[in-house]
Structure formats: C-alpha cells, structure tokens
Design a protein around this motif. Sequence first.
Motif, PDB file in Angstrom:
ATOM      1  N   ILE A  24       8.373  52.955  52.315  1.00  0.00           N
ATOM      2  CA  ILE A  24       7.888  52.363  53.545  1.00  0.00           C
ATOM      3  C   ILE A  24       6.678  53.174  53.984  1.00  0.00           C
ATOM      4  O   ILE A  24       6.758  54.400  54.069  1.00  0.00           O
ATOM      5  CB  ILE A  24       8.964  52.402  54.632  1.00  0.00           C
ATOM      6  N   SER A  25       5.601  52.490  54.212  1.00  0.00           N
ATOM      7  CA  SER A  25       4.453  53.234  54.699  1.00  0.00           C
ATOM      8  C   SER A  25       3.949  52.586  55.972  1.00  0.00           C
ATOM      9  O   SER A  25       4.427  51.533  56.389  1.00  0.00           O
ATOM     10  CB  SER A  25       3.370  53.317  53.637  1.00  0.00           C
ATOM     11  N   PHE A  26       2.999  53.221  56.578  1.00  0.00           N
ATOM     12  CA  PHE A  26       2.537  52.774  57.870  1.00  0.00           C
ATOM     13  C   PHE A  26       1.043  52.475  57.809  1.00  0.00           C
ATOM     14  O   PHE A  26       0.300  53.144  57.095  1.00  0.00           O
ATOM     15  CB  PHE A  26       2.851  53.841  58.922  1.00  0.00           C
ATOM     16  N   ASP A  27       0.671  51.496  58.532  1.00  0.00           N
ATOM     17  CA  ASP A  27      -0.717  51.052  58.499  1.00  0.00           C
ATOM     18  C   ASP A  27      -1.537  51.887  59.473  1.00  0.00           C
ATOM     19  O   ASP A  27      -1.787  51.490  60.601  1.00  0.00           O
ATOM     20  CB  ASP A  27      -0.775  49.568  58.868  1.00  0.00           C
ATOM     21  N   TYR A  28      -1.961  53.031  59.008  1.00  0.00           N
ATOM     22  CA  TYR A  28      -2.648  53.963  59.898  1.00  0.00           C
ATOM     23  C   TYR A  28      -4.032  53.475  60.305  1.00  0.00           C
ATOM     24  O   TYR A  28      -4.541  53.846  61.348  1.00  0.00           O
ATOM     25  CB  TYR A  28      -2.738  55.348  59.265  1.00  0.00           C
TER      26      TYR A  28
ATOM     27  N   GLY B  93      17.719  48.556  54.292  1.00  0.00           N
ATOM     28  CA  GLY B  93      17.622  47.222  53.711  1.00  0.00           C
ATOM     29  C   GLY B  93      17.007  47.261  52.318  1.00  0.00           C
ATOM     30  O   GLY B  93      17.515  46.644  51.378  1.00  0.00           O
ATOM     31  N   LEU B  94      15.935  48.009  52.192  1.00  0.00           N
ATOM     32  CA  LEU B  94      15.312  48.166  50.880  1.00  0.00           C
ATOM     33  C   LEU B  94      16.299  48.743  49.875  1.00  0.00           C
ATOM     34  O   LEU B  94      16.437  48.246  48.755  1.00  0.00           O
ATOM     35  CB  LEU B  94      14.108  49.110  50.974  1.00  0.00           C
ATOM     36  N   LEU B  95      16.978  49.781  50.305  1.00  0.00           N
ATOM     37  CA  LEU B  95      17.923  50.438  49.420  1.00  0.00           C
ATOM     38  C   LEU B  95      19.001  49.464  48.981  1.00  0.00           C
ATOM     39  O   LEU B  95      19.405  49.444  47.811  1.00  0.00           O
ATOM     40  CB  LEU B  95      18.559  51.623  50.149  1.00  0.00           C
ATOM     41  N   ASP B  96      19.447  48.666  49.903  1.00  0.00           N
ATOM     42  CA  ASP B  96      20.465  47.679  49.603  1.00  0.00           C
ATOM     43  C   ASP B  96      19.961  46.748  48.497  1.00  0.00           C
ATOM     44  O   ASP B  96      20.647  46.510  47.493  1.00  0.00           O
ATOM     45  CB  ASP B  96      20.783  46.881  50.870  1.00  0.00           C
TER      46      ASP B  96
ATOM     47  N   SER C 293       4.971  58.064  52.244  1.00  0.00           N
ATOM     48  CA  SER C 293       4.231  58.727  51.179  1.00  0.00           C
ATOM     49  C   SER C 293       3.418  57.661  50.467  1.00  0.00           C
ATOM     50  O   SER C 293       3.816  56.507  50.394  1.00  0.00           O
ATOM     51  CB  SER C 293       5.165  59.470  50.221  1.00  0.00           C
ATOM     52  N   PRO C 294       2.285  58.045  49.923  1.00  0.00           N
ATOM     53  CA  PRO C 294       1.412  57.069  49.290  1.00  0.00           C
ATOM     54  C   PRO C 294       2.152  56.303  48.207  1.00  0.00           C
ATOM     55  O   PRO C 294       2.969  56.871  47.485  1.00  0.00           O
ATOM     56  CB  PRO C 294       0.295  57.936  48.681  1.00  0.00           C
ATOM     57  N   ALA C 295       1.908  55.039  48.092  1.00  0.00           N
ATOM     58  CA  ALA C 295       2.626  54.200  47.139  1.00  0.00           C
ATOM     59  C   ALA C 295       2.351  54.622  45.703  1.00  0.00           C
ATOM     60  O   ALA C 295       3.052  54.215  44.789  1.00  0.00           O
ATOM     61  CB  ALA C 295       2.245  52.739  47.337  1.00  0.00           C
TER      62      ALA C 295
ATOM     63  N   SER D 205       8.697  47.268  42.339  1.00  0.00           N
ATOM     64  CA  SER D 205       8.062  45.961  42.470  1.00  0.00           C
ATOM     65  C   SER D 205       7.376  45.899  43.836  1.00  0.00           C
ATOM     66  O   SER D 205       7.658  46.704  44.710  1.00  0.00           O
ATOM     67  CB  SER D 205       9.110  44.860  42.360  1.00  0.00           C
ATOM     68  N   PRO D 206       6.499  44.956  44.025  1.00  0.00           N
ATOM     69  CA  PRO D 206       5.793  44.853  45.301  1.00  0.00           C
ATOM     70  C   PRO D 206       6.755  44.713  46.489  1.00  0.00           C
ATOM     71  O   PRO D 206       6.516  45.269  47.556  1.00  0.00           O
ATOM     72  CB  PRO D 206       4.952  43.582  45.135  1.00  0.00           C
ATOM     73  N   GLU D 207       7.855  43.997  46.297  1.00  0.00           N
ATOM     74  CA  GLU D 207       8.783  43.823  47.423  1.00  0.00           C
ATOM     75  C   GLU D 207       9.486  45.118  47.792  1.00  0.00           C
ATOM     76  O   GLU D 207      10.133  45.207  48.836  1.00  0.00           O
ATOM     77  CB  GLU D 207       9.862  42.785  47.097  1.00  0.00           C
TER      78      GLU D 207
END
Lengths: 336, 336
Positions: free
Chosen positions: B164-168, B305-308, B154-156, B319-321
């Motif tokens: 998590i997004s994808f580089d379309y 991992g992000l959730l962790d 989904s858009p940031a 945050s950006p990370e």
Amino acid sequence: MTPQPQSPMRKRATILDVASAAGVSRQTVTRAMNDMAGISQETKERVQKLAAELGYVPSRFAKGLVQGARTSVGLAIPDLTNPYFPSFASSVVEAATQRGWNVVMDDYGHGTASAADAAARLSPQVDALIGYLAPHADEVQTLMGRRPVVSLDSPATEGTAGGISFDYSHAARLGLDHLSTSGCRNIVFLDSNRGGPSGGRSAAAAAVAAETGIQLTRIQADPSAAAAREAVTLLAAGGIRPDGMLVFNDLMAAGALKALQEAGLAVPGDCPVIGMDGIPLGELLTPELTTLSLDLRAVGRAAVGLLDGLLSGAIKDRSPEAFLTLRHQLVLRQSA
Amino acid sequence: MTPQPQSPMRKRATILDVASAAGVSRQTVTRAMNDMAGISQETKERVQKLAAELGYVPSRFAKGLVQGARTSVGLAIPDLTNPYFPSFASSVVEAATQRGWNVVMDDYGHGTASAADAAARLSPQVDALIGYLAPHADEVQTLMGRRPVVSLDSPATEGTAGGISFDYSHAARLGLDHLSTSGCRNIVFLDSNRGGPSGGRSAAAAAVAAETGIQLTRIQADPSAAAAREAVTLLAAGGIRPDGMLVFNDLMAAGALKALQEAGLAVPGDCPVIGMDGIPLGELLTPELTTLSLDLRAVGRAAVGLLDGLLSGAIKDRSPEAFLTLRHQLVLRQSA
DNA sequence: GAAGTTGACGTGAACGTTCACGTGCAGAGC
DNA sequence: GCTCTGCACGTGAACGTTCACGTCAACTTC
C-alpha cells in the motif's frame, strides 16, 4: 529466486519434499535449515537453495510440538487509540522480545467486546496473558486455567495469578495537595464513566478530599478527549466555575483543557488542571500538561517481569510477591 | 477450583492424563473439550471438570499440526510511541480479528533494530506479514519466502507480494496549494531524517514546488515531536522566518507548533502549519492542527484485505491488484 | 594392519492432537 | 428372532518436526 509458478500446488512443501528433491534424508535437511553440525558445506547450500525454491517453511506446529513451546504471551488491551496503551504495549513488547517471547495482541476496544472476549480468542494461542482486564480479570483467569495471568489496575481481590496496581491514594494526595496549595477551593474530579479500573481513582480522590477537608465535585464522561471536552463544556455552560481540576487520565485532561479555554477560563490562571498517567502527549499541549506521571516503560517491564517469575516458578501464583504497586509522580509543567 | 498445589509436577497435563483420570479414551476427552456430538452430557461434564482440575490445556501445536494452521499474521511496526502507528495497528487488529486471524506484534523501534530484525523474529511464527518495512521490504520478503508480505509506504519496486502506498504528489499539491493560496511565499518542508519511507514525501513536495514555482526549503529532524521542536527552534534562532510550513507528519508538526510559538511566531497568523497523517492528537493541540489526513482505519482494513486476497489466491503475488494507492485529504482546522 | 577417530549422513521414536473409522449395546420395527 | 438404527464410546493413523541413536566409509595412529 526462480519465479517458478507452481501455483496449482496448493499444499505446503514439507521437509520430506525437500529431502527427496535433494536426495537426502529428513535429518540432513534439518541440519541444513538449522545450521547444525554434521553436514558438508556443499550439501548444506544445495539443500538450502532447494528449500527456498520449493518455498519450504518449517511448520511451527511440528517444531513446537517436538521442541516444547517457545513461550508466547497474550496482550489484551482495551483501546490502542488512547495513547496510554500503546506506550504500555510498547514496553511489554520490548521486554518480551528481550526474553525471546513473542506477543500476540488483541485490542478489544472496537465494538462491544470485553476483556473476556479478547481472552477467549487469545487463550488457545498463548502460554500466559497480560492485560487491562478489569472488571473481568476473574473470568479471564478461569479461561486461562493454570496459565498465569497478570492483570493491571484491577483490585487484588480478583483472582489472577499476579497483578500490578497503582497507589491512587498517593496520587490523589499529590495532586490535591498541589491544587489546594495553589489556592484552589472548589475542585472538580473529572472521572471516567467506565465501570472498570476507574473506581480506584475516584474513590481515592474522594477519600483524600474528605480527609484534608477539600471540596471535591465529581463529574463523569467517557474516557476519551472528545467526551471529556463535551462534559466540561456542559459544566461551564451550567455556570459552574471550578477553580481547579484533577482528571482521570491525560487524554481526558487534554479535552478538558480545550473546553476550559473555550469557556474563557485561563489555565492555569483561573483553573489549574492536573492529568494522570504521564503520556508523551502532555508535553505537546498548550499549556503543557501537569500530570501525575507513571513511568510507562517501567509498567510494561514490571508486568513482563512478574510473568517471567510466575512462569519459571520463582514466584508463586497469588503470593504477595506476585502483586506490585506502583506510584505516580507529580510532574509539574504549565497547566498547574 | 480446588487449589490442589501439585507444584512438583512441572510437566503439562496431556489429553491422555485427562483420559485416564476420567477412565475414558482420548477421543472422548476431545469430544468433551470441543463440545462435539457423540458424548453424554454426564460424561462431558465429568471430563471437563477433571480437565480443569488437572490444568489441562490442549497443545496448540498438536492441534495446529493436525488441523492445518489457523492463520496468524505478523505486524511489524517501527515505533508504537508515534501515535500514527497504534491507530494503524488497531485497525489491523480489528480487521484480522474479524477474520478469525490472530496478530503477532513486533515493535522494532527500541534499540537499533530494523524491520528485518523484527521479521526474523516473526517469521517462524506467522503465515503472513504486514508492516512498515521500508527500506528493508525486499529482505523481509526473502525471509518470508512464499508467504505473502504486505508492505506499507515502500516503493513498489521493492519485491513484496503486495503493498500500500500513498499518493504524496497529491498530498503535496493539496498542502502547498493551500499554503500558497494563503499567501505563503517562503515555505519550509520539515522532513524526517530517516532513510526509509521519507523519500517519497519530500521528493513529492519538491517536485510540486518546482512545478508551481513555490519557494520551498527543506530541513530535517528525527521523526519525533521533541526533535522537530528543536530543529525549528534552531531554524528560528538562525534568523530564518518561514511564512508557511508543511511537515512530514503530525507528531513533528506538534513539535514545530510549539517551537514556532516559543519563537514568537503566531500560528497561523505569521506561519501557517500543515501536518500529515491525520492522527487524533491533532485536534487537541492549540491551535488545532490542519493536516493532510489519511483514513487510518481504512489503511489497516486495506492491508488486511490485500493479505486476505493474497492468502486465498484471489489476488496474485505482485500483480497490479496487489498494490493499492491511497490519498490524503486536506482537513482544515486552525493551524492553516 | 588392527584399532580407533572423525565426518557425513540415515532411521526409529516421540511430541499431543484430531480424523475417519470401528465396536458394542439398547431399543424399535416387523 | 432378526435386522436396523442410533448412541456412546474406543482405536489406528496421520500431521511435520527434532532427538537420540545408528551406520559406514575414509583417515589416523602406532
């Protein structure tokens, strides 16, 4: 809404924090959070707003403790990567959701884990369990104690509270009849090499073959498309040319289809192929896969239905009604 | 072991029932059940046996209340029937299991439910949430309050804690480059008609096409193989003959493949086709599907991992990370 | 104006565990 | 004989809610 950092505060806000912040009692906070009667609109909104600001989330443990469990059921599945299982899982989730249950999932396919490992993880979290558990169904029921376990595709001799099995004799008859009627005389049964639920299918096929005088050769592979493909390639390379094929499941059948075509055998021309399970994937293959189809959504519904009966006491553990047998249906497409 | 009916007794046995049956105290039962020190072997076994006989199962609520939550994460997925999602779900379950978390699943595909409905059901049960939530990611984060939500695709700009997004753009460039290099001049982008995450892919494709001077026509269908098949059949019936096709996802591509072949167009001869996502199904199709592939297991791992990080505080909300972007990779097979 | 009714709120108890101590007893050590 | 140690076990408190009552004021009702 206010981005109030409040980061140093690591502990969760409790109902008392909200109560004292709002200058009211616990009970009033409860009333506000659960939209109960006996509270003024004004106070309710003030409390709700304050709760949101404090990041208050009612403890599911405290709630569960006092209210007596909302039921949550475990779902243990060997491998979500095989499209059969998501179809099944999806119908379980749907049926469970309708009853207001929630589903805790475990996929024990990765690594060397077995259903028993999954059950060990799940056991402390759930009130009941559904899963493809063979050949560890017994062990799982022991782990779960009195809580009902519904096991799919394991012999009824295993001591789970309930179970769903499949009439493989019926399926084998449908499949082999169709193949032999189509003129096949040298049929291969491509079996899974997993100890578990496989026994039933292969044994049933062998029995039907013997009974009807059909020549049936059994070969084995891992229950994946890639392994099946390899096995059939090997078979063809060995100079063996089956003129008909019945396959353990649709995924393996997909692999077999590929291998046969690569070996220069036309399907269904030279070698009709019949899969088992009826996963949606079958329609997308070329040729489209003829299969012994199960109503996948019905399987999940049935499993949850059994569990419902077992939990409510309407069905007694291990009673005859606690065990269902479902039948496959021959869906003719292009491959046979 | 003893089949002791004890059916009339509907209430669960508590630790006190076991204690009094064994003639010991609560704490001793706790010691026996949790293999703690400070208890004789003899007593431990006696208590364990008695507990099993009484069907005693420690209340997860009481335990959780006093021990402070073992974390459980919600997983909200639109449709387990699309093979993309089980692959993703499977990797999430694996990564979560490794951390000792458990996963409560909800599949909001059936019926007219949205991610928000799933989140509403899940919210009281979980400490965090992962899911394909667009376009309701905002709403879901509100429902979850301070608890972290990781939204995929989904858009940031939507306000979840992480994503998590994808580089379309990258994907579209890879795909369209390959098609135009192969000589395609009249390319169709077969898009999903779902409001949600689709925007990104189609917009990126359009942008890349405009930039590189490629002629790109966009058509839409439900994100299912059957609907895609129908849409492409209609297209062909309309006399439009694309000479190249980029498809929203692999499942739709599978349908498109079928339709093109039925319409008498050879793939890749007349009309190369490229899918997106890289689901295992692609290899089983005829011709095997060229696709813009994602490392599906990596996606799940990254989300967990992000959730962790978010749960432990190592990563700050928003945050950006907390936002990752993954890239597709062109996997050449037969269809293009 | 006394009795009853209603609305808005508060309080003790209970849910079933585990944690952090406390107790009693047997044997070791000097 | 006295303390000390270790083992096996017990007890009060706490976790955070909700339930079932209480309370208290303001308002009806006749």
